[in-house]
Write a protein that holds these residues in place. Structure first.
Motif, PDB file in Angstrom:
ATOM      1  N   SER A 181       1.082  -1.089   0.187  1.00 11.46           N
ATOM      2  CA  SER A 181       0.201   0.191  -0.602  1.00 11.46           C
ATOM      3  C   SER A 181       0.768   1.100   0.322  1.00 11.46           C
ATOM      4  CB  SER A 181      -0.916   0.245   0.910  1.00 11.46           C
ATOM      5  OG  SER A 181      -2.111  -0.817   1.519  1.00 11.46           O
ATOM      6  N   MET A 182       2.148   1.318   0.175  1.00 15.29           N
ATOM      7  CA  MET A 182       3.036   1.987   0.155  1.00 15.29           C
ATOM      8  C   MET A 182       3.087   2.793  -0.542  1.00 15.29           C
ATOM      9  SD  MET A 182       6.355   1.853   3.036  1.00 15.29           S
ATOM     10  CE  MET A 182       6.788   0.832   1.905  1.00 15.29           C
ATOM     11  N   PRO A 183       3.122   3.207  -1.987  1.00 12.14           N
ATOM     12  CA  PRO A 183       3.067   3.658  -3.041  1.00 12.14           C
ATOM     13  C   PRO A 183       1.271   4.597  -3.439  1.00 12.14           C
ATOM     14  CG  PRO A 183       3.719   1.318  -3.521  1.00 12.14           C
ATOM     15  CD  PRO A 183       2.537   1.596  -2.444  1.00 12.14           C
ATOM     16  N   ALA A 184       0.632   3.845  -2.829  1.00 12.57           N
ATOM     17  CA  ALA A 184      -0.308   4.861  -3.142  1.00 12.57           C
ATOM     18  C   ALA A 184      -0.362   5.714  -2.043  1.00 12.57           C
ATOM     19  CB  ALA A 184      -1.678   4.510  -2.516  1.00 12.57           C
ATOM     20  N   LEU A 185       0.310   5.312  -0.508  1.00 14.29           N
ATOM     21  CA  LEU A 185       0.028   6.141   0.604  1.00 14.29           C
ATOM     22  C   LEU A 185       1.314   7.982   0.021  1.00 14.29           C
ATOM     23  CD1 LEU A 185       0.305   4.668   3.499  1.00 14.29           C
ATOM     24  CD2 LEU A 185      -1.264   5.724   2.848  1.00 14.29           C
ATOM     25  N   ALA A 186       2.407   7.181  -0.976  1.00 13.39           N
ATOM     26  CA  ALA A 186       2.889   8.280  -1.266  1.00 13.39           C
ATOM     27  C   ALA A 186       2.685   9.091  -1.984  1.00 13.39           C
ATOM     28  CB  ALA A 186       4.740   7.337  -1.138  1.00 13.39           C
ATOM     29  N   ALA A 187       2.287   8.542  -3.275  1.00 13.30           N
ATOM     30  CA  ALA A 187       1.489   9.292  -4.077  1.00 13.30           C
ATOM     31  C   ALA A 187       0.443  10.261  -3.666  1.00 13.30           C
ATOM     32  CB  ALA A 187       1.014   8.497  -5.269  1.00 13.30           C
ATOM     33  N   GLY A 188      -0.292   9.515  -2.333  1.00 12.86           N
ATOM     34  CA  GLY A 188      -1.412  10.811  -2.423  1.00 12.86           C
ATOM     35  C   GLY A 188      -0.376  12.104  -1.712  1.00 12.86           C
ATOM     36  N   VAL A 189       0.493  11.982  -1.238  1.00 11.03           N
ATOM     37  CA  VAL A 189       1.050  13.563  -0.618  1.00 11.03           C
ATOM     38  C   VAL A 189       2.140  13.683  -1.142  1.00 11.03           C
ATOM     39  CG1 VAL A 189       0.652  12.492   2.126  1.00 11.03           C
ATOM     40  CG2 VAL A 189       2.709  11.971   0.567  1.00 11.03           C
ATOM     41  N   ALA A 190       2.218  13.529  -2.078  1.00  9.94           N
ATOM     42  CA  ALA A 190       3.476  14.032  -3.464  1.00  9.94           C
ATOM     43  C   ALA A 190       3.512  14.078  -5.003  1.00  9.94           C
ATOM     44  CB  ALA A 190       5.356  13.220  -2.766  1.00  9.94           C
ATOM     45  N   GLY A 191       2.304  13.169  -5.148  1.00 10.30           N
ATOM     46  CA  GLY A 191       2.100  12.675  -6.553  1.00 10.30           C
ATOM     47  C   GLY A 191       3.391  12.086  -7.622  1.00 10.30           C
ATOM     48  N   PRO A 192       3.370  11.916  -8.344  1.00  9.01           N
ATOM     49  CA  PRO A 192       4.625  11.271  -9.668  1.00  9.01           C
ATOM     50  C   PRO A 192       6.025  12.348  -8.521  1.00  9.01           C
ATOM     51  CG  PRO A 192       3.064  11.750 -10.694  1.00  9.01           C
ATOM     52  CD  PRO A 192       2.249  12.159  -9.741  1.00  9.01           C
TER      53      PRO A 192
END
Length: 437
Positions: free
Chosen positions: A24-35
C-alpha cells in the motif's frame, strides 16, 4: 553453532525489510507527493546502503543478537538502551492497526464494505495472532521467509505484466502538492525500510561475520532497492492520478496486467503477509516487555510475564485503532519511532566503530536519519516523548525506596547483555517465537 551462509543471509535480510508496507505504500506516498514520490523512493533506497552498511559493520565487529539495544547500551549506557526498548515496545500497538489496514484495504477491494470491512479484517488478524501467541503456537522463520518469497514473486509478476501499459503522461503534473510533499512521502516510506537493524542482530549466526555480513547486506540492499523502485515506478506510470486514492494498488496493477480473479488472490496474500508480520511484532514485543520489566525499565505488575505483556500490547492495539487520526498520521507516528531508533543506532556506530571508512559512512547515515526525523514533523514528538518517559521512569524507579532496598540503581535491557534477538520486534519479522509464561 554459527551456520548462516551469504545466500541465507540475503534471504533473511530481504525478508526482514520487505513487508506489508509495499502493498500500500506506493499509494500513500503518491497521495502526498504525486509522481514526485519517486524521488522519495529513490532517496530512501540510496539511504539504505549506508544505513545497512553501518549496522553490518556493527554486527561484524560486535556479533550479538541484541541488535540496536546492544550497541546503544555499549555506546551510551543502560538508560539509553532501555529507552530504545520503550520505543520498540510502544510502537508495536500503533503499528499493528496500520499494517492490518493495508490488508483490510485489499479485502474491502474484493468484498466491499469500506471501513467496516477494514475493521473486521483488523480484529480478525490481531485476534488470530493473539490466540496463537497466547497458546504458544509458532509461525516458523521458514514460513515467514516463504511468505516473503511469495511477495517477491508477486512483485516481479506485477511489474512484468503491468509495465507495458505505462503512460508517461501520468508523470504530469510531477509535483502537484509541491516539493514539500517529497519530504512528507520520505517520512512515510521509512515504514518500508525498517528492518536493516536485523542485519546486525543476525551477525552472530554467520559462519564468518566479518566477511559475510557486509556481502549479504549489500546484496540485500540491491535486491530490496530494485524491487521497491520497480513497483513504485510501475504504479505511477500505469495507475496515474488514481494511484493516490487506491486501497489496493498491487491488485489494480495485476488486474491490468494479468486479468482474471487476481484481486481475490492478492487479498489472500495481503492477509497472510499481515498475519505473519503482526505475529512477529506481537511475539517480539511480549518478550521485550518481560525483559524490560525484569530489568526494572517497566512496571513488573504490567509485563512480568509474556502473557501479561502480550495482553498489554493487544489492549493497546485495540485502542489505537480508534485514534482520531488518518492512516497517514498514524504511520508517521510509527515511522518516527523507527527513525529515532535509527538515530540512536547510527550515533552509537559513530562512537563504537574505529576511525576509517566505516565511521564516515556511519556519520553520513546519522545525519541522514536525523534529517528524516525532522521531516517526520510533529509526529516525531511522540518518539521523543516515549524516550523521555523511559528515562523519567528509570530515574523515578531507581530513586524509590523499594528500588534502593533491591539495590536497583541502573536498569538495563536484558538484550544488551544477552544474545536474544527477541529484544527487537523489528527483528522478529524474520522469526516469530512462541510466547509462553
Amino acid at each position: 553453532m554459527s551456520t548462516l551462509t551469504v545466500p541465507q543471509g540475503v534471504a533473511l535480510s530481504t525478508g526482514a525489510v520487505l513487508g506489508t508496507g509495499v502493498i500500500s505504500m506506493p499509494a500513500l506516498a503518491a497521495g502526498v507527493a504525486g509522481p514526485a514520490s519517486l524521488i522519495a523512493w529513490a532517496a530512501l533506497v540510496v539511504l539504505s546502503a549506508p544505513l545497512a552498511w553501518t549496522f553490518a559493520a556493527l554486527g561484524a565487529r560486535h556479533p550479538d543478537g541484541g541488535g540496536v539495544s546492544t550497541y546503544v547500551g555499549l555506546a551510551f549506557g543502560p538508560h539509553a538502551a532501555a529507552a530504545v526498548g520503550w520505543i520498540f515496545y510502544f510502537a508495536v500497538p500503533l503499528g499493528a492497526p496500520a499494517a492490518a489496514a493495508f490488508a483490510g484495504g485489499y479485502v474491502s477491494d474484493v468484498v466491499g464494505g469500506g471501513r467496516t470491512t477494514v475493521l473486521v479484517t483488523y480484529f480478525a488478524i490481531i485476534g488470530a495472532v493473539f490466540t496463537m501467541n497466547w497458546f504458544g503456537l509458532r509461525i516458523s522463520g521458514r514460513a515467514q521467509l516463504l511468505l516473503s518469497g511469495v511477495l517477491v514473486v508477486l512483485l516481479v509478476i506485477t511489474v512484468v505484466t503491468a509495465l507495458p501499459h505505462a503512460d508517461r503522461a501520468n508523470l504530469r503534473p510531477f509535483a502537484p502538492h509541491g516539493w514539500a510533499g517529497v519530504g512528507a512521502a520520505a517520512a512515510v516510506l521509512v515504514w518500508g525500510f525498517a528492518g536493516w537493524e536485523a542485519v546486525s542482530s543476525l551477525s552472530a549466526d554467520y559462519r564468518r561475520p566479518r566477511r559475510d555480513v557486509p556481502r549479504a547486506t549489500m546484496i540485500a540492499v540491491a535486491v530490496v532497492g530494485l524491487l521497491y523502485l520497480a513497483i513504485a515506478v510501475t504504479c505511477v506510470l500505469v495507475l496515474g492520478p488514481a494511484l493516490g486514492s487506491s486501497a489496493a494498488p498491487l491488485a489494480d496493477l495485476l488486474a491490468i496486467g494479468v486479468g482474471g480473479p487476481v484481486r481475490a488472490l492478492t487479498a489472500v496474500v495481503a492477509v497472510l503477509l499481515t498475519v505473519g508480520a503482526v505475529n512477529a511484532y506481537f511475539a517480539g514485543a511480549s518478550r521485550l516487555g518481560v525483559s524490560l520489566a525484569r530489568s526494572g525499565a517497566l512496571p513488573p505488575s504490567l509485563t512480568s510475564t509474556a502473557r501479561r505483556s502480550l495482553a498489554v500490547v493487544m489492549l493497546g492495539s485495540s485502542a489505537s485503532v480508534f485514534l482520531p487520526f488518518p492512516l497517514h498520521t498514524v504511520m508517521l507516528l510509527v515511522t518516527g519511532c523507527f527513525t529515532l531508533v535509527y538515530v540512536l543506532g547510527t550515533a552509537a556506530a559513530v562512537r563504537l566503530l574505529p576511525h576509517g571508512w566505516s565511521r564516515v559512512v556511519a556519520g553520513f547515515a546519522f545525519v541522514a536519519v536525523l534529517g528524516l526525523l525532522g521531516l517526520n514533523g510533529p509526529p516525531a514528538l511522540l518518539s521523543l516523548g516515549i524516550a523521555g518517559a523511559a528515562l523519567g521512569y528509570q530515574w523515578i524507579s531507581s530513586t524509590s525506596p523499594t528500588a534502593r532496598e533491591r539495590g536497583v540503581t541502573s536498569p538495563m535491557i536484558e538484550a544488551t547483555t544477552s544474545a536474544s534477538p527477541a529484544a527487537s520486534p523489528m527483528i522478529r519479522k524474520i522469526d516469530a517465537p512462541s510466547v509462553k509464561n
